[in-house]
Design a protein around this motif. Structure first.
Motif, mmCIF file in Angstrom:
data_model
loop_
_atom_site.group_PDB
_atom_site.id
_atom_site.type_symbol
_atom_site.label_atom_id
_atom_site.label_comp_id
_atom_site.label_asym_id
_atom_site.label_seq_id
_atom_site.Cartn_x
_atom_site.Cartn_y
_atom_site.Cartn_z
ATOM 1 N N GLU A 188 80.319 -0.103 5.499
ATOM 2 C CA GLU A 188 80.978 0.632 6.574
ATOM 3 C C GLU A 188 80.490 2.071 6.634
ATOM 4 O O GLU A 188 80.029 2.628 5.636
ATOM 5 C CB GLU A 188 82.501 0.660 6.357
ATOM 6 C CG GLU A 188 83.182 -0.682 6.383
ATOM 7 C CD GLU A 188 84.688 -0.565 6.155
ATOM 8 O OE1 GLU A 188 85.146 0.539 5.792
ATOM 9 O OE2 GLU A 188 85.388 -1.572 6.336
ATOM 10 N N GLN A 189 80.622 2.668 7.823
ATOM 11 C CA GLN A 189 80.450 4.112 7.989
ATOM 12 C C GLN A 189 81.555 4.633 8.902
ATOM 13 O O GLN A 189 82.155 3.877 9.674
ATOM 14 C CB GLN A 189 79.074 4.451 8.583
ATOM 15 C CG GLN A 189 77.935 4.356 7.584
ATOM 16 C CD GLN A 189 76.614 4.886 8.130
ATOM 17 O OE1 GLN A 189 76.477 5.173 9.313
ATOM 18 N NE2 GLN A 189 75.638 5.010 7.244
ATOM 19 N N ARG A 227 79.894 0.913 0.533
ATOM 20 C CA ARG A 227 79.543 -0.484 0.268
ATOM 21 C C ARG A 227 80.500 -1.040 -0.767
ATOM 22 O O ARG A 227 80.801 -0.389 -1.765
ATOM 23 C CB ARG A 227 78.103 -0.616 -0.229
ATOM 24 C CG ARG A 227 77.038 -0.312 0.821
ATOM 25 C CD ARG A 227 75.643 -0.537 0.264
ATOM 26 N NE ARG A 227 74.597 -0.199 1.215
ATOM 27 C CZ ARG A 227 74.069 -1.047 2.095
ATOM 28 N NH1 ARG A 227 74.512 -2.304 2.127
ATOM 29 N NH2 ARG A 227 73.107 -0.673 2.919
ATOM 30 N N ASP A 228 80.931 -2.273 -0.521
ATOM 31 C CA ASP A 228 81.801 -2.972 -1.459
ATOM 32 C C ASP A 228 81.505 -4.462 -1.318
ATOM 33 O O ASP A 228 82.001 -5.119 -0.387
ATOM 34 C CB ASP A 228 83.271 -2.675 -1.157
ATOM 35 C CG ASP A 228 84.218 -3.365 -2.140
ATOM 36 O OD1 ASP A 228 83.728 -3.892 -3.158
ATOM 37 O OD2 ASP A 228 85.428 -3.380 -1.876
ATOM 38 N N TYR A 233 74.959 -2.824 10.199
ATOM 39 C CA TYR A 233 74.038 -3.905 10.565
ATOM 40 C C TYR A 233 73.951 -5.005 9.519
ATOM 41 O O TYR A 233 73.690 -6.166 9.839
ATOM 42 C CB TYR A 233 72.639 -3.326 10.815
ATOM 43 C CG TYR A 233 71.988 -2.774 9.565
ATOM 44 C CD1 TYR A 233 71.094 -3.531 8.828
ATOM 45 C CD2 TYR A 233 72.301 -1.492 9.114
ATOM 46 C CE1 TYR A 233 70.514 -3.024 7.668
ATOM 47 C CE2 TYR A 233 71.740 -0.987 7.963
ATOM 48 C CZ TYR A 233 70.852 -1.748 7.247
ATOM 49 O OH TYR A 233 70.297 -1.254 6.092
ATOM 50 N N ASP A 234 74.157 -4.678 8.240
ATOM 51 C CA ASP A 234 74.017 -5.677 7.182
ATOM 52 C C ASP A 234 75.358 -6.070 6.569
ATOM 53 O O ASP A 234 75.398 -6.715 5.523
ATOM 54 C CB ASP A 234 73.078 -5.169 6.088
ATOM 55 C CG ASP A 234 73.524 -3.838 5.483
ATOM 56 O OD1 ASP A 234 74.442 -3.204 6.043
ATOM 57 O OD2 ASP A 234 72.931 -3.422 4.468
ATOM 58 N N ASP A 235 76.457 -5.699 7.219
ATOM 59 C CA ASP A 235 77.777 -6.084 6.728
ATOM 60 C C ASP A 235 77.907 -7.610 6.836
ATOM 61 O O ASP A 235 77.654 -8.193 7.889
ATOM 62 C CB ASP A 235 78.861 -5.405 7.573
ATOM 63 C CG ASP A 235 80.259 -5.628 7.017
ATOM 64 O OD1 ASP A 235 80.829 -4.669 6.485
ATOM 65 O OD2 ASP A 235 80.768 -6.763 7.118
ATOM 66 N N GLY A 236 78.327 -8.252 5.745
ATOM 67 C CA GLY A 236 78.326 -9.704 5.701
ATOM 68 C C GLY A 236 79.694 -10.350 5.672
ATOM 69 O O GLY A 236 79.804 -11.545 5.388
ATOM 70 N N ARG A 237 80.743 -9.612 5.998
ATOM 71 C CA ARG A 237 82.098 -10.156 5.840
ATOM 72 C C ARG A 237 82.446 -11.223 6.885
ATOM 73 O O ARG A 237 83.454 -11.916 6.739
ATOM 74 C CB ARG A 237 83.115 -9.023 5.898
ATOM 75 C CG ARG A 237 83.348 -8.462 7.283
ATOM 76 C CD ARG A 237 84.256 -7.267 7.271
ATOM 77 N NE ARG A 237 83.590 -6.104 6.716
ATOM 78 C CZ ARG A 237 84.165 -4.899 6.631
ATOM 79 N NH1 ARG A 237 85.404 -4.730 7.049
ATOM 80 N NH2 ARG A 237 83.505 -3.870 6.139
#
Length: 495
Positions: free
Chosen positions: A50-51, A44-45, A104-108
């Motif tokens: 990411e995975q 997380r950043d 699923y929650d990546d907001g980029r």
């Protein structure tokens, strides 16, 4: 379709979560024979999450080998996979990942969501969810295409797709449940080609899609060596993790609902027809056969407890809270701002009604706040015409708190069931059983084990209803909840 399910058969469910991969082997009576899990790590950043997709496969292989280690391979009749909703990656023509997985929650992809919603407005409106959120798969796909050197023949994979490709040794179809957030048109049963072309999505990038419950291939020799799943085992198209948990709870008949209380609150139900929500906070998955699975995910939930009481003994706090009799209410948003169900309000923020004194009363106010949100979810669903009169099951980590579950039943004024073993991997084992020729409903009847029933205390329901209605009215006063929904909640309370 067959009406019988062999009690000696073994069905394997595989759940790809955020923190682990879990494999569960279940027999035809619903008895769990073995389970195993392996951890996953991510990065997380800021808004990024990411995975490494290769980690999914190594973890799945190890979990499956352990779960099946003591089971006669001749008994294994099917496998199905669920995963997190909206998690995607790009892969080359052989299925080797080209990118990390955007979770699923990546907001980029926030900068791409407006364009997705403009170009696809008519389709998203017809499908009932009206707009895509930045964390949905299609905006993230546009971000990946902008930031990746995409070779000819590249493929978009949902999280479950990578595992099914490895299991089959070739690319099988994706399931419509995981494809929903990538823009798959569930009503027309096809990708919306014109809109996707306008967005710049290359031809051939998206997978073929089938309905959940479809047999999509068999396990190949290479995958059998890695996972211990016998060669030739049928693979059944799965669903997202929330739908998998719903199957595990047996909430499949018209009007049945499963309320999953984890970090956030998620409601999943069953309907014989699509449910259209003018507010766009409820959308439908398409289940096996002709069923529809409406649902919504709140930004409120049990995560409010870890946020407000970090490191606390929650069992001790529950005992102290139960003794207070307090009717103060916390609006239990997990984050600082923004609600998505049972209403959409980007500016919504936590508040407190009443004056809780001390930690025990504040804790109770959080428990009661979640119960109020849960009832409002069901009132909203009833308001838009979704069937809600069927059985209601409570699952997720929050359901293990028996006092909280009783409080929820009392505020709802209806009986609830705590299933014996509702979890996503079990739901996939039930779905995998359909490879033997039974319907999903038959498989669930045979394999989903009933649990504890909690009935409401009418006196306590009568005491809590004014608290709930005061909470609803405060949401209207703040401009977050539509007055029509509040009026419906008042009418339901009067009944």
């Amino acid at each position: 379709m067959s009406d019988a399910l062999s009690p000696d058969a073994v069905h394997l469910g595989l759940d790809l979560g955020t923190q682990s991969v879990r494999a569960v082997a279940v027999d035809g009576t619903g008895k769990p024979l073995a389970a195993a899990s392996r951890p996953l790590t991510g990065h997380r950043d800021g808004v990024r999450h990411e995975q490494d997709p290769e980690q999914w496969w190594s973890a799945a292989g190890a979990a499956c080998r352990e779960a099946l280690g003591g089971i006669d391979g001749g008994r294994v009749r099917g496998v199905a996979v669920d995963a997190t909703s909206g998690t995607i990656l790009l892969a080359d023509p052989s299925g080797t990942p080209l990118t990390p997985a955007l979770m699923y929650d990546d907001g980029r992809a926030a900068g791409h969501a407006d364009r997705v919603n403009t170009v696809g407005a008519a389709v998203w409106e017809r499908l009932g969810y009206r707009t895509m959120q930045p964390s949905w798969a299609l905006p993230k796909l546009l971000w990946l295409l902008q930031h990746t050197d995409v070779p000819p023949g590249a493929r978009l994979l949902h999280q479950a797709d990578l595992i099914t490709w490895r299991l089959a040794g070739q690319q099988p179809p994706a399931d419509a449940s995981h494809a929903l957030k990538t823009g798959y048109d569930l009503l027309a049963d096809r990708w919306p080609a014109e809109e996707l072309a306008a967005l710049g999505v290359p031809d051939g990038l998206l997978p073929e899609v089938v309905r959940p419950g479809t047999v999509i291939g068999t396990v190949c020799a290479r995958a059998a060596a890695v996972t211990g799943i016998p060669v030739g085992t049928p693979m059944v198209a799965g669903m997202t993790d929330g739908c998998a948990a719903q199957i595990g709870a047996g909430a499949l008949g018209p009007g049945a609902w499963n309320s999953v209380l984890g970090t956030t609150l998620v409601l999943k139900g069953a309907s014989p027809r699509p449910v259209h929500d003018p507010a766009g906070v409820v959308y439908c998955h398409r289940g096996p056969g002709g069923s529809w699975l409406p649902g919504g995910a709140s930004s409120s939930g049990a995560g409010v407890l870890t946020r407000r009481f970090p490191g606390a003994d929650l069992d001790a706090l529950t005992e102290a809270a139960a003794a207070t009799g307090s009717t103060a209410v916390v609006y239990p948003l997990v984050g600082e701002r923004g609600e998505r169900f049972p209403f959409r309000a980007p500016d919504a923020h936590p508040f407190v009604l009443g004056e809780p004194s001390g930690a025990a009363e504040e804790f109770h106010a959080c428990l009661l706040g979640v119960a109020c949100v849960e009832r409002l979810c069901l009132d909203h669903l009833d308001h838009i015409g979704a069937p809600v009169a069927g059985p209601l099951s409570l699952t997720g980590g929050g359901a293990r708190n028996r006092y909280w579950s009783r409080l929820r039943a009392d505020l709802l004024g209806r009986s609830v069931t705590l299933p014996e073993q509702a979890e996503s991997a079990v739901g996939m084992a039930v779905l995998a059983a359909t490879a033997s020729g039974v319907t999903l409903e038959r498989a669930a009847t045979a394999m989903v084990r009933g649990g504890v029933e909690l009935r409401p205390d009418p006196a306590r329901t009568a005491r809590l209803l004014p608290v709930y209605l005061g909470f609803v009215d405060e949401l209207v006063r703040r401009g977050w909840l539509e007055p029509e929904v509040a009026a419906h909640a008042h009418r339901k309370a009067d009944q």
